[in-house]
Every structure is written in C-alpha cells, then in structure tokens.
Design a protein around this motif. Sequence first.
Motif: not given
Ligand code: SME
Length: 166
Positions: A76, A81, A55, A86-88, A51, A108-110, A137, A78, A135, A119
Amino acid sequence: MIIVMATTSSSRKAEEVRQAADRLNSEARTTDQLMEGITLLLHQEMLKYNWVGFYMLEAGANPPVLVLGHYQGAMTPHTRISLHQGICGAAASSGKTVVVDDVTKDTRYLACSLETKSEIVVPVFVRGQVAGELDIDSHFLAAFTSEDRELVEYCAELVGKRLEKK
Ligand code: SME
C-alpha cells in the motif's frame, strides 16, 4: 433453508477463527508475533479479507500519526496516515469501529487498491486509549457483517490486552 445453512456455516467459520486467534495468543511470545499471526490467520481463513494490516500510533509523534505494521496483501502507498486522513484516521480519532460497505461512496476513503470495494477499521485500545487499529479491505461490496465486526473486534482486543501487560 439455504440461507439458514449459509449463516450457520459462516458463524462456524468465525468461531473456528476466533479459537485459532486464542491459540495464537497463548503461543505468541511477543505482541509483535501475535499481530503478525493475526494478519496471517485472517487473510488466509476469511476468504473476503483481501488485505489485512495493523496501523499503530507512533510513540511520541506530535501531531499523532498511524504507522503501518504487519500486513498481508498487496503493498500500500499509505504507510503513514494522520488522524484526519482516511477511514483509518476516522476510526483512530473517534475510537469507534468504522464499516464502509462501498468505498466509492465515502469521501474519507484513501485508495490502496482499485479492487477494494469495502473496508472495516477497528481501533486497538490500551487502557482505554486508542493505540492503533486493525484495518481490513475486501474486493467484495458490504463484505463485513456484524459477525465479521465481532470477530475483528475480538482480534483487536487480544492485541490491546497483550499491549497492556507490557
Ligand atoms: N483505505 C484506508 C487506507 C489504508 S489502505 O486501505 C491499506 C483509509 O481510507 O484510511
């Protein structure tokens, strides 16, 4: 010997993709086209990049919010954000690349997809300020080596430099 050959071939691949990104940069008429091209290129050519998406910070939003732009891969949930999610959010608020080798171990992972195992999120800078991020994945644990990090940072930098010309 086998390890040396594998390293050499992954370096060669990264170099080929970097050169293809340079070509995209000179051919793309707009930053939008460049971003779309980079997502396609990385998703197609880098086999562990399952992926790939941008963003970008929404102009004038207060509090700031990252909005999903061009992406390749599964849909997704998300699409927006905030910087403390999240990681983002972590990459955008710190202005630092974040690499997570095992997403199940990072609170933190979404989650976007149950298949995602690792990621990388790389900020896009415009005149020294975070303007968004790239970003990626992977369905593989620890998919992002220092070589991957250099390649993804290079692509994010192409977009940032292009946005500076606007
Ligand atoms: N995993 C990301 C959210 C975006 S999706 O990976 C596309 C995060 O933890 O911020």
